[in-house]
Scaffold this active site. Sequence first.
Site, PDB file in Angstrom:
ATOM      1  CB  SER A 144      -8.849  -3.652   2.703  1.00  0.00           C
ATOM      2  OG  SER A 144      -7.683  -4.374   2.511  1.00  0.00           O
ATOM      3  N   GLY A 145     -10.734  -3.474   5.296  1.00  0.00           N
ATOM      4  CA  GLY A 145     -11.623  -2.609   6.064  1.00  0.00           C
ATOM      5  C   GLY A 145     -12.835  -3.333   6.603  1.00  0.00           C
ATOM      6  CG  HIS A 168      -5.004  -0.458   3.831  1.00  0.00           C
ATOM      7  ND1 HIS A 168      -5.344  -1.446   4.729  1.00  0.00           N
ATOM      8  CD2 HIS A 168      -5.443  -0.898   2.626  1.00  0.00           C
ATOM      9  CE1 HIS A 168      -5.951  -2.431   4.087  1.00  0.00           C
ATOM     10  NE2 HIS A 168      -6.025  -2.123   2.811  1.00  0.00           N
ATOM     11  CG  ASP A 190      -4.911  -1.115   8.116  1.00  0.00           C
ATOM     12  OD1 ASP A 190      -5.351   0.004   7.785  1.00  0.00           O
ATOM     13  OD2 ASP A 190      -4.772  -2.062   7.311  1.00  0.00           O
TER      14      ASP A 190
HETATM   15  N1  ARG Z   1      -5.044  -5.045   1.452  1.00  0.00           N
HETATM   16  C1  ARG Z   1      -6.161  -5.706   0.862  1.00  0.00           C
HETATM   17  C2  ARG Z   1      -7.222  -4.706   0.487  1.00  0.00           C
HETATM   18  O1  ARG Z   1      -6.909  -3.545   0.405  1.00  0.00           O
HETATM   19  C3  ARG Z   1      -6.668  -6.831   1.689  1.00  0.00           C
HETATM   20  C4  ARG Z   1      -5.771  -7.949   1.633  1.00  0.00           C
HETATM   21  C5  ARG Z   1      -6.165  -9.065   2.475  1.00  0.00           C
HETATM   22  N2  ARG Z   1      -5.329 -10.124   2.026  1.00  0.00           N
HETATM   23  C6  ARG Z   1      -5.304 -11.330   2.548  1.00  0.00           C
HETATM   24  N3  ARG Z   1      -4.564 -12.219   1.989  1.00  0.00           N
HETATM   25  N4  ARG Z   1      -6.047 -11.630   3.585  1.00  0.00           N
HETATM   26  O2  ARG Z   1      -8.318  -5.040   0.157  1.00  0.00           O
END
Ligand code: ARG
Length: 384
Positions: free
Chosen positions: A211-212, A74, A119
């Site tokens: 993320s990632g 993503h 992902d």
């Molecule tokens: N989707 C988020 C990003 O793009 C990461 C979210 C992680 N959230 C969590 N509550 N652990 O950075």
Amino acid sequence: MALALRIMSRLGIAAVTGVLLAGAFSAPGQAADPTPTVVGGTQAAQGEFPWMVRLSMGCGGAMYTEQIVLTAAHCVSGTGANTSITATYGVVDLQSTSAIKRTSKYVLQAPGYNGTGKDWALIQLASPITGASLLKLNTDIANDNGTFDIMGWGAATEGGGQQRYLLKARVPFVDDTTCKASGGSYSGLVVAEEICAAYPQGGTDTCQGDSGGPMTKVVNGVPVQIGIVSWGEGCARAGKPGVYTQVSNFAAAIKAAADSIGGTVPPGGCGKSFTNATDVAIPDNTTVTSSVAASGCTGNASGSATVAVDIKHTYRGDLVIRLIAPDGTSYLLEDFPNGDSADNVLKTYTVNLSSEVANGTWKLSVQDTASADTGKIDSWTLTV
Ligand code: ARG
């Protein structure tokens, strides 16, 4: 509301500016404090997570090879040539002058990624970071428990800003049943592909911008990557665990994908060959086929795939040769002129199969368009 949050966190690093670790750093200055008196993250030491990478679109990543960063699907927009991403390596302080930077050259998003599960993505750098510290993938589901390390430059509070200094925290494993029962989006948890971690009371978590990045654990003295930061409802909320891509499930696919872009095979190619050496007779005025089953590849076939054919025939001007992809697409390899009276076809054709999924049943189709001369497909080899 919960759904909206989930869509936000899934689609959008860009849409959501922040990102990172739990806790409650209230001001950027506090992140530099070596012993912050906050719940959640603390500052990582230089070299503590040496494989860690910051990506310019606002994500984390981990060095998988000297030239490939593993991140979240993503965090990228698809598969293909891509020179828009900058990877920063080797520092906990993103403003450090000793940061090592590389531009991307190719991105491979997990095949079949559609926003739910799967992902993961690979970013190939324009040149290797020679001597980079690499993070091993967890290949054993038995390691998917216990306490994990999480780290990133994302938001230190839900809705907060990105961090200058790398933060870290520890979170315990949450079993699939508990995670799936956490309400809202969690009911859609893909249990084979996702792994959850958090304290029941919340307070420590990854967040937007993390993320990632990797979730790790030391196994037999060696750090291994258990997860990839993926999503959560809000950050560090009680009863709302962080969700991570379960690396043990994808380790083989990630390795195959990295091999496919890291070697001499053009991006998208698999490099494997498949042969069918069983004779197939070619009667007059008939179309016959011989199949090979390609497997063990990730993603699409090569832009310069090859089809090596060995056909015995007493008048090849009768023949039309095609390759049929698993989805039925037909590629004309050769339509010999009717007057070509030579015997046999012993030839290798190069075909652009980059829009075809590599795995599946491929067919060599040979059509005989006249009477009087016949032959056989002796053998053929497809390299995807
Ligand atoms: N989707 C988020 C990003 O793009 C990461 C979210 C992680 N959230 C969590 N509550 N652990 O950075």
